[in-house]
Scaffold this active site. Structure first.
Site, short mmCIF file in Angstrom:
data_model
loop_
_atom_site.label_atom_id
_atom_site.label_comp_id
_atom_site.label_asym_id
_atom_site.label_seq_id
_atom_site.Cartn_x
_atom_site.Cartn_y
_atom_site.Cartn_z
CE1 TYR A 17 -3.43 -2.87 0.69
CE2 TYR A 17 -2.02 -3.22 2.65
CZ TYR A 17 -2.74 -3.56 1.80
OH TYR A 17 -3.71 -4.75 2.06
CE1 TYR A 144 -7.73 -6.00 3.26
CE2 TYR A 144 -7.18 -8.06 4.19
CZ TYR A 144 -6.97 -7.16 3.30
OH TYR A 144 -5.85 -7.43 2.49
CG ASP A 245 -11.71 -14.25 6.01
OD1 ASP A 245 -10.76 -14.88 6.61
OD2 ASP A 245 -11.54 -13.28 5.24
CE LYS A 274 -3.36 -11.55 7.73
NZ LYS A 274 -4.67 -10.97 7.29
C1 LIG Z 1 -5.07 -10.95 5.79
C2 LIG Z 1 -6.29 -11.41 5.88
C3 LIG Z 1 -6.89 -11.91 4.43
C4 LIG Z 1 -5.99 -11.91 3.17
O1 LIG Z 1 -4.71 -12.79 3.53
P1 LIG Z 1 -3.39 -12.70 2.49
O2 LIG Z 1 -2.66 -13.81 3.14
O3 LIG Z 1 -3.10 -11.34 2.96
O4 LIG Z 1 -4.00 -12.82 1.15
C5 LIG Z 1 -8.09 -12.26 4.53
N1 LIG Z 1 -9.01 -11.99 5.38
C6 LIG Z 1 -8.60 -11.73 6.60
C7 LIG Z 1 -9.67 -11.77 7.78
C8 LIG Z 1 -7.33 -11.25 6.80
O5 LIG Z 1 -7.06 -10.80 8.10
#
Ligand SMILES: *Cc1c(COP(=O)(O)O)cnc(C)c1O
Length: 426
Positions: A17, A144, A245, A274
């Site tokens: 970014y 997000y 997610d 992550k």
């Molecule tokens: C970081 C994140 C993503 C994206 O993961 P990347 O490995 O950066 O592509 C998707 N959903 C959530 C909730 C996140 O925190």
């Protein structure tokens, strides 16, 4: 690295970014251990970020180093088409055992955003024969889900700057973020908008996509678990799938192994990423239940149309197994609870500063929300000078602690935040 290379990085390499014509300053990390980042000038910074939620065990962890080394001696990468290997099967089995409820089927991908893309595809494919009108998603304001196009299309429109990519993005439905906070008494009004949009548009909506309980990069916001229970109930009633997610929240971050457990619900599809490898390699997964799996495999396409080159990479899946073993062999629940208590002790008093709007803590997450947007470069410099690594954004100064963080480190992190508040750097 030498000054020539540093200059090259500044002029030619994009950081997240950022602009290449007006780059933000960067700091050079030469190594890392425990919860310390070591800079090129020898300074050791206390890490408050877990490298964007990933390095839950800290850095240079013996068990994880050993796992990677052992796997390198066998096979570092092999295609997953037509080939199986032990680490992938072992990891899938572990994930199925740990995940809430009946999420029994696993698709491995290579980053969080890609796992979200796969989850969206699963939902679309599930309905493609059954209800042809279900081609949209319902997502939450402040959410997000990643930076690829599908993920962006379910991320908060302002947070992911939909305006830049407007003509190329799919249009989805959004409702406001749940107004009822995590620790407030439940207010049933805060599920009204959800119910109304679902009852009006459920024939177009394949799935609700959300981050359970903790919204991360979209604002570090903690909402009431009852909202999740309502989502689960309404989704079942209106024949809409639920995608949770857990990429940021998974593996103990909020004090539960998965944040869905705060509400005792099971989504139809769940994404993880992550922290899955303890931050050693990039890896993610989308899990689904039997209903979704059968809907896809017994539908007219008959297959799930996705297959990344590095799917289920052996190094990544091997180190993920080791990271999960390490997490589960320790007392992660007590550890994260302890971090929460100390975060509350040291961070909540910062709410007394005039430039602070609110301080909130959940699990190993501590958030200081300022009244005005912070100057990232100024704060970053001040934090480094204070011996800590904290990367604020917007109006958020937050820490996301590695689980190996000691009490005295939490105190130092809080003191560093206090320093920037007291000296009016925000
Ligand atoms: C970081 C994140 C993503 C994206 O993961 P990347 O490995 O950066 O592509 C998707 N959903 C959530 C909730 C996140 O925190």
């Amino acid at each position: 690295m030498n000054s020539e290379l540093t200059q090259f990085d500044l002029e030619h390499v994009w950081h997240p970014y950022t602009s290449l014509t007006k780059p933000l300053p960067t700091y050079e990390v030469v190594s890392a251990h425990d919860n310390y980042l070591v800079l090129d000038d020898g300074r050791e910074l206390i890490d408050g970020m877990s490298s964007w939620w990933a390095c839950i065990h800290g850095y240079n962890v013996k068990e994880l180093n050993d796992a990677v080394t052992e796997q390198i001696g066998k096979v570092s990468h092999v295609m997953f088409g037509g080939i199986r290997h032990e680490s992938a099967a072992r990891l899938a089995k572990k994930l199925v055992e740990l995940a809430p409820g009946d999420l029994d089927y696993v698709f491995f991908a290579d980053s969080g955003s890609v796992a979200v893309e796969v989850a969206l595809k699963m939902a679309l494919q599930y309905f493609s024969d059954k209800v042809k009108t279900k081609t949209k998603f319902l997502a939450l304001g402040g959410g997000y889900h990643g930076d690829t196009f599908g993920a962006m299309s379910v991320t908060d429109p302002e947070g992911s700057m939909h305006s830049i990519y407007r003509d190329f993005l799919s249009k989805n439905y959004f409702i406001s973020r749940p107004s009822c906070r995590f620790d407030e008494p439940w207010n049933p009004d805060s599920a009204d908008e959800l119910f109304n949009v679902l009852s009006e548009h459920h024939e177009e909506i394949a799935a609700v996509v959300l981050e359970p309980v903790v919204q991360g990069a979209g604002g570090m916001y903690f909402y009431h678990p009852e909202f999740l229970r309502r989502v689960r109930a309404y989704c079942s009633y209106f024949n809409v799938l639920l995608i949770a997610d857990e990429i940021a929240t998974g593996f103990g971050r909020t004090g539960k192994l998965f944040a869905c457990s705060w509400a005792g619900i099971t989504p139809d599809i769940m994404t993880v990423g992550k922290a899955i490898t303890g931050g050693y390699m990039t890896l993610s997964a989308a899990l689904c239940n039997e209903k979704v799996m059968k809907g896809i495999c017994e539908g007219s396409a008959g297959v799930l149309m996705h297959g990344p080159t590095f799917m289920a990479n052996p190094l990544a899946t091997r180190v993920a197994c080791a990271s999960l073993d390490l997490l589960l062999s320790g007392n992660w629940r007590e550890t994260v609870n302890h971090l929460e208590i100390r975060l509350k002790e040291y961070f909540l008093p910062l709410a007394a500063y005039e430039n602070v709007e609110e301080v909130r803590v959940l699990g190993s997450i501590g958030v200081v929300q300022t009244r005005k947007p912070v100057n990232m470069a100024v704060l970053q410099k001040a934090f480094v000078e204070q011996g800590v690594w904290i990367r604020p954004f917007g109006r958020l100064i937050y820490v996301m602690l590695p689980y190996v963080t000691k009490d005295e480190h939490i105190r130092k992190l809080a003191e560093a935040v206090e320093y920037v508040l007291k000296n009016n750097l925000v």
